[in-house]
Motif scaffolding. Structure first.
Motif, PDB file in Angstrom:
ATOM      1  N   LEU A 169     -13.741 -21.130  10.736  1.00 22.95           N
ATOM      2  CA  LEU A 169     -13.019 -20.954  12.004  1.00 22.95           C
ATOM      3  C   LEU A 169     -13.727 -21.736  13.111  1.00 22.95           C
ATOM      4  CD1 LEU A 169     -10.788 -19.469  13.672  1.00 22.95           C
ATOM      5  CD2 LEU A 169     -12.454 -17.659  14.059  1.00 22.95           C
TER       6      LEU A 169
ATOM      7  N   ALA B  67      -6.351 -16.939  13.769  1.00 24.30           N
ATOM      8  CA  ALA B  67      -7.320 -16.389  12.806  1.00 24.30           C
ATOM      9  C   ALA B  67      -6.625 -15.221  12.124  1.00 24.30           C
ATOM     10  CB  ALA B  67      -8.579 -15.928  13.530  1.00 24.30           C
TER      11      ALA B  67
ATOM     12  N   ASN C  70      -6.981 -12.223  10.155  1.00 28.25           N
ATOM     13  CA  ASN C  70      -8.169 -11.402   9.913  1.00 28.25           C
ATOM     14  C   ASN C  70      -7.926 -10.326   8.844  1.00 28.25           C
ATOM     15  OD1 ASN C  70     -10.811 -10.539  10.375  1.00 28.25           O
ATOM     16  ND2 ASN C  70     -10.177  -9.061  11.942  1.00 28.25           N
TER      17      ASN C  70
END
Ligand code: GDP
Length: 587
Positions: free
Chosen positions: A241, A193, A195
């Protein structure tokens, strides 16, 4: 024809003699002949027992009891007759400090937990389940990576998938690398992920390239690892996600049996006032039901309360569900496997034999399990000395790290947040500052500007040329983290004969010293029958009108007691006087 006897992988001499139906003295003598000096309660291992049977010329065949491995993968192949059902994936979220792990977990939970149900979340929970597109997934707040790894070594699979969070503006950092290493070692699927994509000018290509340098090849970058651009702040990409997590999990075909006794792992435990031992369990197979008896390590429970981690009460829990239960006799430990058994008798017996082998079966505790126990305790208890190690060459770095590891005890441990070869640089200082760490340099320089930065940032940097001195320094720092030892010494006991005045915070009463002596001022506890009623302070003692410092056994006296809350003191209650000494400890 020889008869068959099944024994554990170790057995006490007394029990073996019993099973073989021979006098225990005969067995001990035979063992002595072989040079094994043991008493009746000591344990010998299976191999020794087998040799004894041969030496004694008995027509008996020994068989080692197969210790049931509660392992999802093996359970699957052993249980061919049962039908497996799909289960939700168990996902761990890892990443470098400040890259947004906690924010991302919050974003996922916030967007997925049904409103109104979330009210119960007050304390830290290490796992929870969320719904996405009508499907469930279980998220784990990462405990120490090492604890995961140790569990894995024991055949316990805790996670199916690891999400590595990388902040786009900071890129791959030491803990990112550690997370990658962990996931690879554990053989679990990785999902990235990326971010903080809401930050202006964000470009995820840099992160993808850095990941490639560490062997994580993203889709479109020569590999098949899925990377999703997200922002925990704006929730951008969070749904995607979750979609991807479910998609990756689908490929794994995760399933579990429902029609077998439930089993799983203890993932957290603590004492709670009024509830006793409270444990968080992750169900891996079967359906866990309220009222069932379960064994975990050397303790057992009749499940009194079964709740989801948000506090919602339930009556049964399916595989992959993290649950909170009460009813354990003692605290189970993190990493203990649990399983449902038929009744209380079996539960008590299984827990008893586990505690037995824990106490006496030293031979059974191998390096791995003691390592696990250490990690477990570390998880529950606490104190860690965060450090960063820099050394001149790889060889000395390894020696320093190994020696530091050997310092770990059950209560305090070294946590190396970063280690590398080279001079101490500004990045080390920043990392030490954010991780609250001490930097240890071995045979390395500390450039002037870095030294100044360390000074300004209040980061401790210690340089050594002798390993021993470095280790001693770390030992001293670790000792400072130990809670001091509190030594209690019983002074005497007094029996209450009369109660004269009770207020919210004090009692004036009288009694007879029945053991040793009473002293004031002193600490004391009030005991009724065998139960402790309260901890109190004795402020003064009176003999007649006079204040005295002590009263001896057989004598009567008046006493003043200071209490925290109002106490309903009764005639014949006992007051145990004791002193408490606080002593600094060192490891
Ligand atoms: P952790 O240490 O990995 O758990 O990181 P945190 O979740 O505590 O986040 C660290 C800091 O980054 C906090 O100040 C967050 O507000 C900030 N942060 C987290 N996610 C984002 C994001 O998506 N965008 C921005 N701009 N800041 C974020």
């Amino acid at each position: 024809m020889s008869s068959k006897i099944t024994i554990d992988s170790s057995i006490t001499v007394g029990m073996l003699a019993d099973k073989l139906m021979i006098p225990v003295t005969k067995l001990i003598t035979e063992l002595m002949k072989l040079g094994v000096m043991v008493t009746v309660n000591e344990r010998i291992d299976f191999e020794t027992a087998q040799i004894m049977v041969q030496e004694l010329g008995l027509e008996i065949e020994l068989e080692r009891k197969i210790e049931k491995e509660i392992n999802f993968k093996t359970a699957k192949t052993e249980l061919k007759d049962h039908i497996a059902f799909p289960r939700p994936p168990i996902v761990a979220v890892m990443g470098h400090v400040d890259h947004g792990k906690t924010s991302l977990l919050d974003a996922i939970r916030g967007s997925s937990v049904v409103k109104g149900e979330a009210g119960g979340i007050t304390q830290h929970i290490s796992a929870y389940q969320v719904q996405h597109n009508g499907r469930s997934l279980t998220l784990l707040d990462t405990p120490g990576h090492e604890a995961f790894a140790a569990l894995r070594e024991h055949g316990a699979q805790l996670t199916d998938l690891v999400v590595i969070v990388v902040a786009v503006d900071d890129g791959v950092k030491p803990q990112t690398v550690e997370a990658i290493r962990f996931a690879k070692k554990a053989g679990v699927k990785i999902l990235v992920a990326i971010n903080k994509m809401d930050k202006p000018g964000s470009d995820s290509n840099m992160v993808k390239q850095q990941l490639a340098e560490h062997g994580v090849l993203i889709e479109g970058w020569g590999g098949d690892v899925v990377a999703v651009e997200v922002s925990a702040k704006t929730k951008l990409g969070v749904d995607q996600l979750l979609d991807m997590i479910l998609l990756v999990a689908d490929v794994e075909e995760l399933d579990a049996y429902l029609d077998i006794p439930a089993y799983g792992l203890v993932i957290e435990s603590h004492m709670e006032k009024g509830r006793g031992p409270v444990a968080e369990l992750l169900v891996q197979g079967g359906i866990l039901k309220i009222g069932s008896f379960i064994v975990a390590g050397s303790t057992y429970a009749r499940i009194r309360n079964l709740e989801l981690t948000d506090g919602k009460k339930i009556t049964e829990a399916a595989p992959s569900t993290p649950v909170i239960i009460t009813g354990f006799k003692d605290l189970p430990t993190f990493g203990d496997k649990f399983e449902v058994v038929a009744d209380e008798k079996s539960a008590r017996m299984l827990a008893g034999s586990a505690s037995d082998s824990k106490q006496t079966g030293k031979t059974q505790i191998d390096m791995n399990s003691s390592e696990l126990i250490r990690l477990i305790n570390r998880n529950n208890a606490v104190s860690e000395l965060n450090i960063i190690v820099k050394a001149d060459v790889q060889g000395s770095l390894v020696s320093v790290l190994d020696s530091l590891k050997a310092l770990d005890t059950d209560e305090v441990a070294v946590r190396v947040i970063s280690s590398s070869v080279g001079i101490i640089n500004e990045n080390d200082i920043y990392l030490a500052q954010s991780g609250g760490a001490i930097i240890y340099g071995f045979n390395v320089e500390l450039p002037k500007n870095v030294q100044q930065l360390a000074h300004r940032s209040e980061v401790k940097v210690r340089q050594y040329n002798v390993i021993y001195e470095l280790i001693e320094d770390a030992r001293e720092e670790m000792s400072k983290l130990l809670p001091p030892e509190i030594i209690e010494t019983e002074v005497g006991i007094l029996k209450i004969k009369g109660i004269f005045k009770t207020t919210k915070n004090s009692i004036i009463c009288g009694g007879e010293v029945t053991k040793n002596k009473a002293i004031a001022p002193a600490m004391a506890r009030i005991i009724r029958n065998k139960d402790k009623i309260a901890d109190v302070e004795i402020t003064n003692l009176k003999r007649g009108p006079q204040d005295v410092k002590e009263v001896l056994e057989g004598e009567m006296c008046g006493l003043g007691i200071k209490t925290e809350n109002k106490i309903d003191l009764q005639i014949d209650d006992r007051i145990e006087f004791f002193t408490r000494e606080v002593r600094e400890r060192s490891i």
